[in-house]
Design an enzyme around this catalytic site. Structure first.
Site, mmCIF file in Angstrom:
data_model
loop_
_atom_site.group_PDB
_atom_site.id
_atom_site.type_symbol
_atom_site.label_atom_id
_atom_site.label_comp_id
_atom_site.label_asym_id
_atom_site.label_seq_id
_atom_site.Cartn_x
_atom_site.Cartn_y
_atom_site.Cartn_z
ATOM 1 N N ASP A 1 11.320 7.672 -8.261
ATOM 2 C CA ASP A 1 10.232 7.686 -6.966
ATOM 3 C C ASP A 1 9.612 9.190 -7.128
ATOM 4 O OD1 ASP A 1 9.616 7.000 -4.238
ATOM 5 O OD2 ASP A 1 10.802 8.731 -3.869
ATOM 6 N N ASP B 1 7.501 10.669 -4.156
ATOM 7 C CA ASP B 1 7.801 11.842 -2.869
ATOM 8 C C ASP B 1 9.244 12.203 -2.392
ATOM 9 O OD1 ASP B 1 4.778 12.279 -2.886
ATOM 10 O OD2 ASP B 1 4.802 10.294 -1.956
ATOM 11 N N ASN C 1 5.567 4.215 -3.623
ATOM 12 C CA ASN C 1 4.910 3.407 -2.637
ATOM 13 C C ASN C 1 3.859 4.475 -1.984
ATOM 14 O OD1 ASN C 1 6.319 1.272 -2.744
ATOM 15 N ND2 ASN C 1 7.738 1.674 -1.121
ATOM 16 N N SER D 1 1.557 3.861 0.861
ATOM 17 C CA SER D 1 1.015 2.821 1.832
ATOM 18 C C SER D 1 -0.508 3.707 2.409
ATOM 19 C CB SER D 1 2.115 2.687 2.795
ATOM 20 O OG SER D 1 2.136 3.646 3.545
ATOM 21 N N ARG E 1 -3.411 2.006 4.424
ATOM 22 C CA ARG E 1 -3.713 2.487 5.894
ATOM 23 C C ARG E 1 -4.902 3.110 6.035
ATOM 24 N NH1 ARG E 1 1.932 2.921 8.509
ATOM 25 N NH2 ARG E 1 3.306 2.928 6.935
ATOM 26 N N HIS F 1 -0.436 -0.658 -1.063
ATOM 27 C CA HIS F 1 -0.645 -1.661 0.006
ATOM 28 C C HIS F 1 0.272 -1.011 1.436
ATOM 29 C CE1 HIS F 1 -0.817 -4.318 -3.497
ATOM 30 N NE2 HIS F 1 -1.940 -4.534 -2.953
ATOM 31 N N CYS G 1 4.609 -5.637 -4.761
ATOM 32 C CA CYS G 1 4.955 -4.420 -5.699
ATOM 33 C C CYS G 1 5.703 -3.587 -4.777
ATOM 34 C CB CYS G 1 3.502 -3.968 -6.446
ATOM 35 S SG CYS G 1 2.193 -3.773 -4.899
ATOM 36 N N ARG G 2 5.512 -3.360 -3.473
ATOM 37 C CA ARG G 2 5.793 -2.196 -2.422
ATOM 38 C C ARG G 2 7.612 -2.395 -2.569
ATOM 39 N NH1 ARG G 2 4.826 1.271 1.605
ATOM 40 N NH2 ARG G 2 6.554 1.362 2.974
ATOM 41 N N ASP H 1 15.167 8.476 -3.514
ATOM 42 C CA ASP H 1 15.723 9.359 -2.228
ATOM 43 C C ASP H 1 16.065 8.539 -1.058
ATOM 44 O OD1 ASP H 1 12.613 9.400 -1.753
ATOM 45 O OD2 ASP H 1 13.477 10.327 -0.186
#
Length: 205
Positions: A25, A27, A68, A70, A74, A104, A112-113, A139
């Site tokens: 991941d 972040d 991810n 988003s 958004r 997305h 995919c998310r 995390d």
């Protein structure tokens, strides 16, 4: 060597496939989370991140990121913004083999998310590695769930944002990123870590 964790029910006698790739991941795993970050100058590595990637490289294990994002869906940043931040993180980390992200919003119902398996499967395909020969390190519970859905191994490295129930549900946890990677390379079970306070509202994922 990292001490092995207790086996979960049903794990006895199950041999893991040889490890060929570790997917992280982004972040709060490789870089400090800056919500909806569009500025490469704000990128800061998490403790042990560069060392963990270097160790995998030295052992011939491919590396990648599955993230991810988003904020794109958004309307808070663009895909180009994400790529610029990724390039800065990649430079600080010494270079990974693949970067993929989901643009997305959570309500778009994409495949995919995370916790869906799409990002993990895409990264594995681009690396030319079977998903069951990958590990996913993240995390939050969505990282581990995406690994499970793709047939990969999942390791949770909790932060202050990780929910207590996510720690409890994770098949394997490690107290920090370098310990997680060393455990994967050693073929040992990463050690269990205690659950902590859940994450606050908001965030970029």
């Amino acid at each position: 060597m990292t001490p092995p964790a207790e086996r979960r029910p049903g794990e006895a006698g199950r041999a893991a496939a040889p490890l060929e790739a570790v997917l992280f991941d982004r972040d709060d795993t490789l870089v400090v989370d800056v919500p909806y970050n569009a500025d490469p100058a704000l990128v800061r590595l998490m403790p042990g991140a560069r060392e963990a990637v270097r160790l995998l490289r030295e052992h011939g294990v491919a590396t990648g990121v599955v993230s991810n994002q988003s904020g794109v869906g958004r309307g808070l940043l663009t895909a180009a913004d994400v790529r610029r931040v990724n390039r800065r993180a990649d430079a600080l980390l010494g270079g990974l083999d693949v970067w993929v992200f989901c643009p997305h919003a959570p309500d778009e119902g994409c495949a995919c998310r995370k916790p869906a398996p799409g990002l993990v499967l895409l990264a594995a395909r681009r690396l030319g590695v079977a998903a069951e020969r990958c590990a996913v390190v993240g995390d939050i519970g969505a990282d581990v769930d995406a690994a499970r859905a793709a047939g990969a191994r999942g390791v949770l490295v909790p932060t202050a944002r990780t929910l207590a129930e996510e720690v409890t549900a994770a098949p394997h946890t490690a107290p920090d990123l370098l310990t997680a990677v060393r455990g994967l390379l050693d073929g040992t079970r990463p050690q269990r870590v205690p659950a902590r306070q859940g994450r606050p509202e908001g965030g970029s994922r």
